[in-house]
Design an enzyme around this catalytic site. Structure first.
Site, PDB file in Angstrom:
ATOM      1  NE  ARG A 172      -4.303  -1.088   1.935  1.00 31.67           N
ATOM      2  CZ  ARG A 172      -4.848  -0.951   3.078  1.00 31.67           C
ATOM      3  NH1 ARG A 172      -3.982   0.011   3.659  1.00 31.67           N
ATOM      4  NH2 ARG A 172      -5.676  -1.532   3.682  1.00 31.67           N
ATOM      5  CB  SER A 174      -0.382   4.382   3.482  1.00 30.52           C
ATOM      6  OG  SER A 174      -0.895   3.225   3.327  1.00 30.52           O
ATOM      7  NE  ARG A 175       7.418   4.055   3.168  1.00 30.45           N
ATOM      8  CZ  ARG A 175       8.415   3.676   2.489  1.00 30.45           C
ATOM      9  NH1 ARG A 175       8.707   2.412   2.841  1.00 30.45           N
ATOM     10  NH2 ARG A 175       9.107   4.291   1.559  1.00 30.45           N
ATOM     11  CG  LEU A 176      -0.725   2.662   7.129  1.00 27.72           C
ATOM     12  CD1 LEU A 176      -2.055   3.184   7.472  1.00 27.72           C
ATOM     13  CD2 LEU A 176      -0.171   1.813   8.569  1.00 27.72           C
TER      14      LEU A 176
END
Ligand SMILES: Cc1cc2nc3c(=O)[nH]c(=O)nc-3n(C[C@H](O)[C@H](O)[C@H](O)COP(=O)(O)O)c2cc1C
Length: 196
Positions: A172, A174-176
């Protein structure tokens, strides 16, 4: 990952991702396989997934190789697929068993003759003097099986990784990153989300 799109069965879910990966990723079947010796010292290398069904993941190798020796001492392994083009990773962990000789023979027979000669000639994972040493071994094996079928070597065959857990990871922005792990539970699978 939308829970509604995920199969209840981890292997069916992996098969679905493999099918999507094969359409866009060169060598989508390449997986990094980690094994460990009896003291737990790990080693890893890439092998090709040559079969998958409800029982597990099959790969083939020289049983006297380092991975083969480690699996004889410690029959547990982990495998990782990374499909950069799809932003996906799959991690599989479990116990490893040998496939039947009939299964090894069936796969062996499907390989080109040159691969079968090389399979006999290469003492996989052993130090060799130089390229000419291997060339001499190949010539010897060619002579040995001239005009005949090249049979399954007694030191070569398949293994089946029986998954106890399978984790699906998606990239992702977002790095999430999204992570869902399936863990074997009786006949089925329990599913949980993991923090990225
Ligand atoms: C893309 C790729 C696919 C490979 N597939 C296999 C395979 O299916 N079986 C195998 O024995 N080695 C395969 N190899 C070679 C292994 O990575 C490794 O060099 C070899 O098996 C010896 O490993 P070991 O000394 O840890 O036993 C492959 C290598 C690459 C890069």
């Amino acid at each position: 990952m939308d829970e509604r799109d995920l199969d209840d069965d981890a292997i069916a879910q992996l098969e679905a991702w493999l099918a999507e990966a094969r359409a866009v990723v060169p060598q989508a079947d390449a997986m990094t396989l980690a094994t460990a010796d009896r003291d737990g010292r790990p080693s890893a290398r890439v092998v090709l997934l040559r079969g998958i069904d409800s029982r597990g993941l099959v790969f083939f190798t020289n049983r006297a190789s380092r991975k083969g020796r480690e699996l004889a001492e410690n029959p547990r392994a982990a495998a990782v697929f990374h499909w950069w083009e799809l932003g996906r990773q799959v991690r599989v962990e479990g116990t490893v068993i040998e496939v039947t000789e009939a299964d090894s023979t069936a796969y062996w027979s499907s390989r080109p003759r040159a691969n079968r000669i090389a399979g006999w000639a290469s003492p996989q994972s052993q130090p060799v003097a130089d390229g000419s040493d291997l060339a001499a071994r190949i010539a010897q094996i060619e002579e040995r099986f001239r005009g005949a079928e090249v049979p399954l070597p007694p030191f070569w065959g398949g293994y089946r990784l029986l998954p106890e857990s399978v984790e699906f990871w998606t990239h992702r922005e977002s790095r999430l990153h999204d992570r869902v792990r399936y863990v074997r539970s009786g006949e089925g699978w329990r599913r949980e989300r993991l923090a990225p």
